[in-house]
Design a protein around this motif. Structure first.
Motif, mmCIF file in Angstrom:
data_model
loop_
_atom_site.group_PDB
_atom_site.id
_atom_site.type_symbol
_atom_site.label_atom_id
_atom_site.label_comp_id
_atom_site.label_asym_id
_atom_site.label_seq_id
_atom_site.Cartn_x
_atom_site.Cartn_y
_atom_site.Cartn_z
ATOM 1 N N VAL A 15 89.476 104.425 16.396
ATOM 2 C CA VAL A 15 89.016 104.203 17.769
ATOM 3 C C VAL A 15 88.795 102.716 18.014
ATOM 4 O O VAL A 15 89.213 102.156 19.037
ATOM 5 N N THR A 64 83.977 107.170 25.229
ATOM 6 C CA THR A 64 85.133 108.021 24.928
ATOM 7 C C THR A 64 84.849 108.982 23.778
ATOM 8 O O THR A 64 85.559 109.983 23.640
ATOM 9 N N ILE A 65 83.820 108.705 22.965
ATOM 10 C CA ILE A 65 83.492 109.607 21.853
ATOM 11 C C ILE A 65 83.005 110.959 22.383
ATOM 12 O O ILE A 65 83.624 111.995 22.101
ATOM 13 N N LYS A 67 83.169 111.993 25.467
ATOM 14 C CA LYS A 67 84.170 112.484 26.434
ATOM 15 C C LYS A 67 85.344 113.136 25.705
ATOM 16 O O LYS A 67 85.869 114.171 26.142
ATOM 17 N N GLY A 68 85.768 112.538 24.605
ATOM 18 C CA GLY A 68 86.890 113.099 23.853
ATOM 19 C C GLY A 68 86.557 114.451 23.262
ATOM 20 O O GLY A 68 87.379 115.374 23.283
ATOM 21 N N LEU A 305 87.222 113.618 18.121
ATOM 22 C CA LEU A 305 87.290 112.180 17.854
ATOM 23 C C LEU A 305 88.721 111.665 17.957
ATOM 24 O O LEU A 305 88.956 110.562 18.470
ATOM 25 N N ASN A 307 90.933 112.810 19.873
ATOM 26 C CA ASN A 307 91.197 112.739 21.307
ATOM 27 C C ASN A 307 90.621 111.465 21.901
ATOM 28 O O ASN A 307 91.159 110.909 22.860
ATOM 29 N N SER A 308 89.513 110.973 21.324
ATOM 30 C CA SER A 308 88.913 109.730 21.806
ATOM 31 C C SER A 308 89.857 108.546 21.607
ATOM 32 O O SER A 308 89.894 107.633 22.442
ATOM 33 N N MET A 311 92.190 108.624 24.391
ATOM 34 C CA MET A 311 91.519 108.211 25.622
ATOM 35 C C MET A 311 91.412 106.694 25.730
ATOM 36 O O MET A 311 91.622 106.119 26.802
#
Length: 444
Positions: A15, A64-65, A67-68, A305, A307-308, A311
């Motif tokens: 990330v 984003t953490i 949110k992901g 994660l 997915n973050s 993002m």
């Protein structure tokens, strides 16, 4: 290997690395259009343009953490409930009793027993992506293998190795092909006939290899204990319900437009019923579910994660730039070679990203537009992912399930690599050939 960073550390580092890339890679985007008939969004070839956008702040990256993770709620719920369900069934003793029954029926029929267990675990991998569940079954499997004269490598490969085979070549693995198809914007379980044909070929190659290896490495048979627990009526009912649930879920996916929520509900009900039938009681069933959640929560969080990372790349407006950069080298090679190179890239990428579900979520947004541009169907793009990423579970040291099974079996990792590379290479070669065929036949 003790000092090798775990998956959580690796993903968080990725990330942060993605955030750094948003300041290094030029921002840009492709034009996109949505097909009114299919609803699939595709990129417009040769439409890439560099743009200037806002760079993410450190706080926005941290956002984003959660949110992901929240964005993948449906998948996370499925993983937790499915893992909890199987933990409950294992607690009832139904799985162990079923395997003990198999030992008694197949005793003295080595090739038949090897075929039966390999087929069973291949089916488990193909249907539910089983891997971690094998860890708890290894003590029973080792006893089974010794009673049949199998050495420890044969035992691990006919069980764990077969789940990897089934998961990688499956037409319906919910954590692999279905997630990838969803990310690729193609219908769930579409293209299953081609996958089934390749699965059959892969299983045949696998069986021939195992039979040949076992014939050369037979060990002295160990007499099975006469005190093995008999299969109870409740265990028979639980295992029957397990099979019926698979049938119901597959029917729902094929005919009723089911998704992850419906699948989760089906396995949740199966777990509750199995716990009660297995005389765990209401509290015991609940406690078993909780223990199952604990076992699966790490895998679920890793998906969020991963997915973050996507993002950060999306909000930083560099995903299309990465696609554009990747497209340059691939435009000079044929579509079939590009597909094979995608598969090889997935093998390498699976080392730092041991969750193949998370890898699908991370890579599909990048590779699907790329496949559109170079003339590879999205189904072929999914094939490259599943054949590469999931097959890599045979040897990547960051795979917790593999490392735990090797520990239980007493196999050093370096010794495993010496044994595993040949059959793994055979499966990857088959995957490459299937990708080439899919390109030439226009597989969709």
């Amino acid at each position: 290997m003790k000092n090798f960073p775990n998956a959580f550390v690796i993903i968080i580092a990725a990330v942060m690395f993605a955030w750094v890339l948003t300041y290094v890679v030029p921002q840009g985007s492709y034009e996109r259009f949505t097909d009114p008939d299919t609803g699939i969004t595709s990129v417009v070839s040769d439409s890439y343009q560099e743009t200037e956008g806002k760079h993410l702040s450190a706080f926005e990256v941290m956002l984003t953490i959660p949110k992901g993770i929240a964005d993948r709620a449906n998948i996370i719920v499925l993983i937790l409930l499915l893992g909890g369900c199987f933990y409950v069934i294992e607690k009832t003793g139904a799985l162990s009793q079923g395997l003990n029954k198999l030992v008694k029926v197949l005793k003295g029929r080595e090739v038949l027993s090897l075929f039966a267990v390999t087929l069973l675990f291949t089916a488990a991998g193909a249907s539910i992506g089983m891997q971690e569940e094998v860890i708890a079954m290894m003590p029973v499997l080792i006893i089974f293998g010794k009673s049949m004269g199998f050495n420890i490598y044969t035992t691990v490969y006919m069980s764990y190795g077969s789940t990897v085979l089934g998961s990688a070549f499956s037409p319906s693995n919910p954590f692999g092909v279905i997630i990838a198809q969803q990310e690729a914007g193609v219908s769930l379980l579409s293209g299953s006939i081609f996958r089934l044909v390749v699965t059959g070929i892969a299983f045949l190659i696998w069986m021939l290899y195992l039979v040949r290896y076992n014939a050369k490495h037979q060990t002295e048979k160990m007499e099975a204990s006469d005190t093995q627990e008999k299969m109870s009526l409740s265990s028979k009912i639980i295992l029957t319900l397990l099979c019926l649930t698979f049938v119901v879920v597959l029917y729902g996916l094929l005919k009723l437009d089911w998704g992850f929520i419906e699948m989760s509900a089906s396995f949740f009900v199966l777990g509750i019923v199995s716990g009660l039938l297995g005389k765990l009681g209401i509290n015991g069933t609940g406690e078993a579910y909780i223990d199952g959640f604990k076992e699966m929560i790490f895998a679920a969080i890793i998906i969020g994660l991963a997915n973050s990372i996507s993002m950060v790349l999306q909000e930083g407006m560099i995903i299309d730039s990465i696609v554009y950069g990747l497209f340059g080298p691939l435009q000079y090679v044929s579509a079939s070679l590009s597909g094979v190179l995608m598969m090889v890239a997935h093998v390498i990428l699976h080392i730092p990203i041991p969750s193949y579900s998370g890898q699908a979520i991370l890579t599909m947004p990048i590779l699907v537009p790329l496949s559109d541009l170079i003339g590879i169907s999205r189904q072929t793009c999914v094939l490259a992912y599943q054949y590469g990423a999931i097959t890599a579970d045979m040897f990547v040291p960051t795979n917790g399930a593999l490392m735990a099974i090797l520990a239980v079996s007493g196999i050093p990792y370096n010794k495993w690599l010496q044994f595993a590379w040949k059959p793994t290479a055979l499966l990857l070669l088959l995957g490459a050939l299937a990708i080439v065929v899919s390109v030439f036949t226009g597989y969709v």
